[in-house]
Design an enzyme around this catalytic site. Structure first.
Site, PDB file in Angstrom:
ATOM      1  N   LYS A  54       0.757  -1.188   0.099  1.00 57.45           N
ATOM      2  CA  LYS A  54       0.165  -0.092  -0.281  1.00 57.45           C
ATOM      3  C   LYS A  54       0.595   1.163  -0.024  1.00 57.45           C
ATOM      4  CE  LYS A  54      -3.745  -2.054   2.341  1.00 57.45           C
ATOM      5  NZ  LYS A  54      -4.492  -2.803   3.729  1.00 57.45           N
ATOM      6  N   GLN A  98      -5.087  -1.488   9.554  1.00 54.74           N
ATOM      7  CA  GLN A  98      -4.670  -2.776   9.064  1.00 54.74           C
ATOM      8  C   GLN A  98      -5.325  -3.926   9.808  1.00 54.74           C
ATOM      9  OE1 GLN A  98      -3.310  -3.487   5.749  1.00 54.74           O
ATOM     10  NE2 GLN A  98      -4.028  -5.269   6.123  1.00 54.74           N
ATOM     11  N   ASP A 121     -11.150   3.179   3.963  1.00 54.46           N
ATOM     12  CA  ASP A 121     -11.560   1.744   3.875  1.00 54.46           C
ATOM     13  C   ASP A 121     -12.831   1.314   3.820  1.00 54.46           C
ATOM     14  OD1 ASP A 121      -9.967  -0.465   3.503  1.00 54.46           O
ATOM     15  OD2 ASP A 121      -9.896  -0.975   5.704  1.00 54.46           O
TER      16      ASP A 121
END
Ligand code: NDP
Length: 291
Positions: A54, A98, A121
């Site tokens: 990422k 994460q 997200d």
């Protein structure tokens, strides 16, 4: 008939290039560089790889990329305080925690602590609600990637039968909402669905997001359907390595479908590209520009 292979590599590259161009335009016009901060707790090897990937793609797109690494034993209060600081930092447009988090941490409370307008997200309940009501928000990256792939294959979604197998908050539910918003007739299937093969055979658009290797067989697919395989299943090999397999039996599906995503090389490659797109959107919206 042999189906078209929907190539995630090509589509993701094109999306990343578009984002990079728009990032440069935004910086030139407004002096703002979109910034994504990833929070990684602990040292799970798979998460380390994802986070590195990422970070690399974020920087390659010309955005600011930061990673905050916290030890595995981090407590809830410390993590919430970190998120509070990122919420307040005007240089941070996107925050991604994460997952999975170590067991002592409450993932839902952590996600709910993120400012919904920085939740690139798309997992905050406010963004799930916005999606359900058709309001601008953030859509989780994998479902967004699936829709971009479908849009490349289907000109008019109106009235098509769509079946989504899997009903997770991360994948199945948001995909179903996106297809509904496109005027598909959507069926959500799950582990209690009766006669899953017959349900799948109705689908003009079949999305498999289950996590069961090759669950969907060729004779579950309506001839001419477009098939999106979200599944990522690791199949152990004798040499100790592993091979990735999807939720759809690809060799069978390719004989029946009109177009189908492979695993690997399909949906998985879209997720990070969509994260970049969401971060750019967050920065644009902060400036009052349309997402
Ligand atoms: P979850 O485990 O959260 O959800 C799985 C869903 O599949 C559940 O709704 C479950 O039903 C349903 N299901 C399980 N078994 C069956 C069955 N035999 N028949 C029908 N439905 C069944 O998984 P995720 O949604 O998080 O992920 C799904 C897959 O997608 C995984 O392989 C994951 O690795 C992959 N994935 C890929 C990503 C990418 O970037 N490409 C990103 C995220 C996920 P019930 O609700 O009834 O239990």
């Amino acid at each position: 008939m042999t189906a078209k292979r929907i190539d995630g590599k090509i589509i993701a590259e094109a999306l990343r290039a578009r984002v990079a161009k728009e990032v440069a335009e935004l910086a030139a016009a407004h002096g703002v560089v979109p910034g994504l901060t990833v929070v990684l707790v602990g040292d799970d090897p798979a998460s380390q790889v994802y986070v590195r990937n990422k970070g690399k793609h974020t920087a390659d797109a010309g955005m600011r990329s930061d990673t905050i690494r916290l030890p595995a034993e981090t407590d809830q209060q410390t993590l919430l305080a970190t998120i509070g600081r990122l919420n307040a930092d005007p240089g941070v447009h996107g925050i991604l925690v994460q997952l999975p988090l170590p067991a002592q941490l409450d993932s839902l409370a952590v996600i709910q602590a993120i400012d919904p307008d920085k939740d690139v997200d798309g997992l905050h309940p406010v963004n799930a609600g916005r999606l359900a009501q058709g309001l601008p928000g953030f859509v989780p990256c994998t479902p967004l990637g699936c829709m971009i792939m479908l849009e490349g294959e289907i000109a008019d979604f109106s009235g098509l039968e769509a079946v989504v197998v899997g009903r997770s908050n991360l994948v199945g539910k948001p995909i179903a909402q996106l297809l509904l918003a496109k005027n598909c007739t959507v069926t959500m299937a799950h582990s209690r669905t009766r006669d899953l093969p017959a349900v799948c055979r109705r689908a003009d658009i079949l999305v498999a997001a289950v996590g069961k290797a090759e669950l969907v067989r060729g004779d579950w697919i309506k001839p001419g359907a477009v098939v999106i395989d979200v599944g990522i299943n690791r199949f152990p090999l004798p040499d100790g390595k592993s091979r990735l397999i999807g939720d759809v039996a690809y060799a069978e599906g390719v004989e029946v479908a009109r177009a189908i995503t492979p695993v690997p090389g399909g949906v998985g490659l879209m997720t990070v590209a969509c994260l970049l797109a969401n971060t750019l959107t967050a920065a644009r919206r902060r400036l009052g520009l349309s997402g």
